[in-house]
Design a protein around this motif. Sequence first.
Motif, PDB file in Angstrom:
ATOM      1  N   ALA A   3       0.833  -1.204   0.000  1.00  0.00           N
ATOM      2  CA  ALA A   3       0.000   0.000   0.000  1.00  0.00           C
ATOM      3  C   ALA A   3       0.868   1.255   0.000  1.00  0.00           C
ATOM      4  O   ALA A   3       0.548   2.246  -0.656  1.00  0.00           O
ATOM      5  N   ASN A   4       1.987   1.230   0.723  1.00  0.00           N
ATOM      6  CA  ASN A   4       2.900   2.374   0.746  1.00  0.00           C
ATOM      7  C   ASN A   4       3.498   2.633  -0.628  1.00  0.00           C
ATOM      8  O   ASN A   4       3.624   3.786  -1.050  1.00  0.00           O
ATOM      9  N   GLU A   5       3.895   1.590  -1.326  1.00  0.00           N
ATOM     10  CA  GLU A   5       4.457   1.739  -2.673  1.00  0.00           C
ATOM     11  C   GLU A   5       3.391   2.261  -3.639  1.00  0.00           C
ATOM     12  O   GLU A   5       3.675   3.110  -4.477  1.00  0.00           O
ATOM     13  N   GLU A   6       2.186   1.748  -3.497  1.00  0.00           N
ATOM     14  CA  GLU A   6       1.097   2.204  -4.358  1.00  0.00           C
ATOM     15  C   GLU A   6       0.786   3.680  -4.098  1.00  0.00           C
ATOM     16  O   GLU A   6       0.612   4.463  -5.033  1.00  0.00           O
ATOM     17  N   LEU A   7       0.755   4.069  -2.822  1.00  0.00           N
ATOM     18  CA  LEU A   7       0.521   5.475  -2.486  1.00  0.00           C
ATOM     19  C   LEU A   7       1.623   6.356  -3.065  1.00  0.00           C
ATOM     20  O   LEU A   7       1.346   7.407  -3.653  1.00  0.00           O
ATOM     21  N   ALA A   8       2.868   5.947  -2.924  1.00  0.00           N
ATOM     22  CA  ALA A   8       3.991   6.732  -3.459  1.00  0.00           C
ATOM     23  C   ALA A   8       3.840   6.942  -4.964  1.00  0.00           C
ATOM     24  O   ALA A   8       4.098   8.038  -5.477  1.00  0.00           O
ATOM     25  N   ALA A   9       3.406   5.922  -5.671  1.00  0.00           N
ATOM     26  CA  ALA A   9       3.210   6.050  -7.121  1.00  0.00           C
ATOM     27  C   ALA A   9       2.070   7.010  -7.437  1.00  0.00           C
ATOM     28  O   ALA A   9       2.151   7.797  -8.385  1.00  0.00           O
ATOM     29  N   LEU A  10       1.014   6.984  -6.636  1.00  0.00           N
ATOM     30  CA  LEU A  10      -0.147   7.854  -6.875  1.00  0.00           C
ATOM     31  C   LEU A  10       0.126   9.311  -6.515  1.00  0.00           C
ATOM     32  O   LEU A  10      -0.487  10.215  -7.076  1.00  0.00           O
ATOM     33  N   GLU A  11       1.039   9.546  -5.571  1.00  0.00           N
ATOM     34  CA  GLU A  11       1.306  10.910  -5.111  1.00  0.00           C
ATOM     35  C   GLU A  11       1.870  11.814  -6.198  1.00  0.00           C
ATOM     36  O   GLU A  11       1.771  13.036  -6.099  1.00  0.00           O
ATOM     37  N   ALA A  12       2.424  11.245  -7.219  1.00  0.00           N
ATOM     38  CA  ALA A  12       2.940  12.051  -8.331  1.00  0.00           C
ATOM     39  C   ALA A  12       1.800  12.615  -9.183  1.00  0.00           C
ATOM     40  O   ALA A  12       2.011  13.498 -10.007  1.00  0.00           O
ATOM     41  N   GLY A  13       0.591  12.116  -8.954  1.00  0.00           N
ATOM     42  CA  GLY A  13      -0.578  12.528  -9.717  1.00  0.00           C
ATOM     43  C   GLY A  13      -1.232  11.294 -10.305  1.00  0.00           C
ATOM     44  O   GLY A  13      -0.540  10.395 -10.792  1.00  0.00           O
ATOM     45  N   ALA A  14      -2.554  11.232 -10.178  1.00  0.00           N
ATOM     46  CA  ALA A  14      -3.258  10.036 -10.632  1.00  0.00           C
ATOM     47  C   ALA A  14      -4.722  10.363 -10.890  1.00  0.00           C
ATOM     48  O   ALA A  14      -5.216  11.413 -10.496  1.00  0.00           O
ATOM     49  N   ARG A  15      -5.393   9.439 -11.528  1.00  0.00           N
ATOM     50  CA  ARG A  15      -6.842   9.579 -11.700  1.00  0.00           C
ATOM     51  C   ARG A  15      -7.509   9.379 -10.337  1.00  0.00           C
ATOM     52  O   ARG A  15      -7.062   8.542  -9.538  1.00  0.00           O
ATOM     53  N   LEU A  16      -8.569  10.108 -10.096  1.00  0.00           N
ATOM     54  CA  LEU A  16      -9.272  10.005  -8.827  1.00  0.00           C
ATOM     55  C   LEU A  16      -9.719   8.570  -8.562  1.00  0.00           C
ATOM     56  O   LEU A  16      -9.578   8.078  -7.440  1.00  0.00           O
ATOM     57  N   LEU A  22      -7.417   2.607  -3.996  1.00  0.00           N
ATOM     58  CA  LEU A  22      -6.500   2.334  -2.893  1.00  0.00           C
ATOM     59  C   LEU A  22      -7.168   2.699  -1.568  1.00  0.00           C
ATOM     60  O   LEU A  22      -7.131   1.918  -0.610  1.00  0.00           O
ATOM     61  N   PHE A  23      -7.771   3.873  -1.488  1.00  0.00           N
ATOM     62  CA  PHE A  23      -8.454   4.332  -0.272  1.00  0.00           C
ATOM     63  C   PHE A  23      -9.439   3.262   0.210  1.00  0.00           C
ATOM     64  O   PHE A  23      -9.444   2.882   1.384  1.00  0.00           O
ATOM     65  N   ASP A  24     -10.267   2.765  -0.697  1.00  0.00           N
ATOM     66  CA  ASP A  24     -11.292   1.783  -0.340  1.00  0.00           C
ATOM     67  C   ASP A  24     -10.707   0.453   0.110  1.00  0.00           C
ATOM     68  O   ASP A  24     -11.360  -0.301   0.840  1.00  0.00           O
ATOM     69  N   ASN A  47      -8.714  17.757  -9.100  1.00  0.00           N
ATOM     70  CA  ASN A  47      -9.617  18.532  -8.249  1.00  0.00           C
ATOM     71  C   ASN A  47      -9.278  20.010  -8.391  1.00  0.00           C
ATOM     72  O   ASN A  47      -8.106  20.370  -8.475  1.00  0.00           O
ATOM     73  N   PRO A  48     -10.286  20.902  -8.398  1.00  0.00           N
ATOM     74  CA  PRO A  48      -9.991  22.335  -8.516  1.00  0.00           C
ATOM     75  C   PRO A  48      -9.106  22.883  -7.394  1.00  0.00           C
ATOM     76  O   PRO A  48      -8.459  23.908  -7.559  1.00  0.00           O
ATOM     77  N   LEU A  49      -9.057  22.188  -6.255  1.00  0.00           N
ATOM     78  CA  LEU A  49      -8.235  22.644  -5.131  1.00  0.00           C
ATOM     79  C   LEU A  49      -6.851  21.991  -5.080  1.00  0.00           C
ATOM     80  O   LEU A  49      -6.076  22.272  -4.174  1.00  0.00           O
ATOM     81  N   ASP A  50      -6.532  21.157  -6.066  1.00  0.00           N
ATOM     82  CA  ASP A  50      -5.218  20.508  -6.094  1.00  0.00           C
ATOM     83  C   ASP A  50      -4.089  21.525  -5.965  1.00  0.00           C
ATOM     84  O   ASP A  50      -4.037  22.506  -6.709  1.00  0.00           O
ATOM     85  N   GLY A  51      -3.197  21.296  -5.012  1.00  0.00           N
ATOM     86  CA  GLY A  51      -2.004  22.118  -4.866  1.00  0.00           C
ATOM     87  C   GLY A  51      -2.205  23.446  -4.173  1.00  0.00           C
ATOM     88  O   GLY A  51      -1.228  24.135  -3.866  1.00  0.00           O
ATOM     89  N   LEU A  52      -3.447  23.830  -3.906  1.00  0.00           N
ATOM     90  CA  LEU A  52      -3.709  25.152  -3.327  1.00  0.00           C
ATOM     91  C   LEU A  52      -3.096  25.303  -1.934  1.00  0.00           C
ATOM     92  O   LEU A  52      -2.380  26.273  -1.665  1.00  0.00           O
ATOM     93  N   GLY A 166     -20.538  20.814  -1.598  1.00  0.00           N
ATOM     94  CA  GLY A 166     -20.480  21.651  -2.791  1.00  0.00           C
ATOM     95  C   GLY A 166     -19.381  21.257  -3.768  1.00  0.00           C
ATOM     96  O   GLY A 166     -19.358  21.722  -4.898  1.00  0.00           O
ATOM     97  N   LEU A 167     -18.461  20.423  -3.332  1.00  0.00           N
ATOM     98  CA  LEU A 167     -17.381  19.934  -4.193  1.00  0.00           C
ATOM     99  C   LEU A 167     -17.732  18.497  -4.572  1.00  0.00           C
ATOM    100  O   LEU A 167     -17.823  17.638  -3.690  1.00  0.00           O
ATOM    101  N   PRO A 168     -17.981  18.232  -5.847  1.00  0.00           N
ATOM    102  CA  PRO A 168     -18.480  16.899  -6.225  1.00  0.00           C
ATOM    103  C   PRO A 168     -17.524  15.746  -5.919  1.00  0.00           C
ATOM    104  O   PRO A 168     -17.961  14.643  -5.627  1.00  0.00           O
ATOM    105  N   ASP A 169     -16.231  15.999  -5.981  1.00  0.00           N
ATOM    106  CA  ASP A 169     -15.247  14.942  -5.732  1.00  0.00           C
ATOM    107  C   ASP A 169     -14.363  15.328  -4.556  1.00  0.00           C
ATOM    108  O   ASP A 169     -14.069  16.513  -4.351  1.00  0.00           O
ATOM    109  N   PRO A 170     -13.878  14.348  -3.804  1.00  0.00           N
ATOM    110  CA  PRO A 170     -13.012  14.672  -2.664  1.00  0.00           C
ATOM    111  C   PRO A 170     -11.630  15.143  -3.110  1.00  0.00           C
ATOM    112  O   PRO A 170     -11.155  14.773  -4.182  1.00  0.00           O
ATOM    113  N   LEU A 171     -11.025  15.964  -2.277  1.00  0.00           N
ATOM    114  CA  LEU A 171      -9.626  16.352  -2.435  1.00  0.00           C
ATOM    115  C   LEU A 171      -8.815  15.305  -1.687  1.00  0.00           C
ATOM    116  O   LEU A 171      -9.031  15.079  -0.493  1.00  0.00           O
ATOM    117  N   MET A 172      -7.913  14.637  -2.367  1.00  0.00           N
ATOM    118  CA  MET A 172      -7.167  13.533  -1.766  1.00  0.00           C
ATOM    119  C   MET A 172      -5.793  14.007  -1.279  1.00  0.00           C
ATOM    120  O   MET A 172      -5.135  14.814  -1.935  1.00  0.00           O
TER     121      MET A 172
END
Length: 180
Positions: A3-16, A22-24, A47-52, A166-172
Amino acid sequence: MTANEELAALEAGARLDAVLELFDSLPPVRIEELAGTWRGTGIRTGNPLDGLLERFGWYGKRFGGAEDAHPLLFTGRAGRVVSVNPRFVPVGSLLKVADRLDGPAVAKVFRALLPLMSTREPRARLRVVEYRGVSSAAMVYDALPICDPFRKVDESTLLCAMDLRGLPDPLMFALRRATP
């Protein structure tokens, strides 16, 4: 892959959907396991709030118990970590202009205002919340319609979803236990 390796790969940017898969798959977290300070890392999913938060010097979160949660820690002057009162964060307005808050001048203004927005009081609570079919610890903000459900990657790593009305998708984002 762990799970840690999978998270590290997703942290570079991934589809929701990949991040939510992975979350589930991860186990729930108990409130008692959250005590301490955690460093945050956003996961870009479109997500519109990515990186903010990162542009403004987001550090992470701190938990002292079920009634003692500090949802917004930022790095201030001389690297000092400051807890910000979320009441001063205009979430509705941010959603409308998040893509235009990319310049260094905006971050500089935010950091100059940190002392005025800081608090020593907890501004959120920890509760067990059912999210995506699993009951797990979550942080519920006092002043904003936000709930952050947590899942355990390992003893020092969490995968989190900011659920904002009000935000349709979660900010991960991920949280990693800060070294004492």
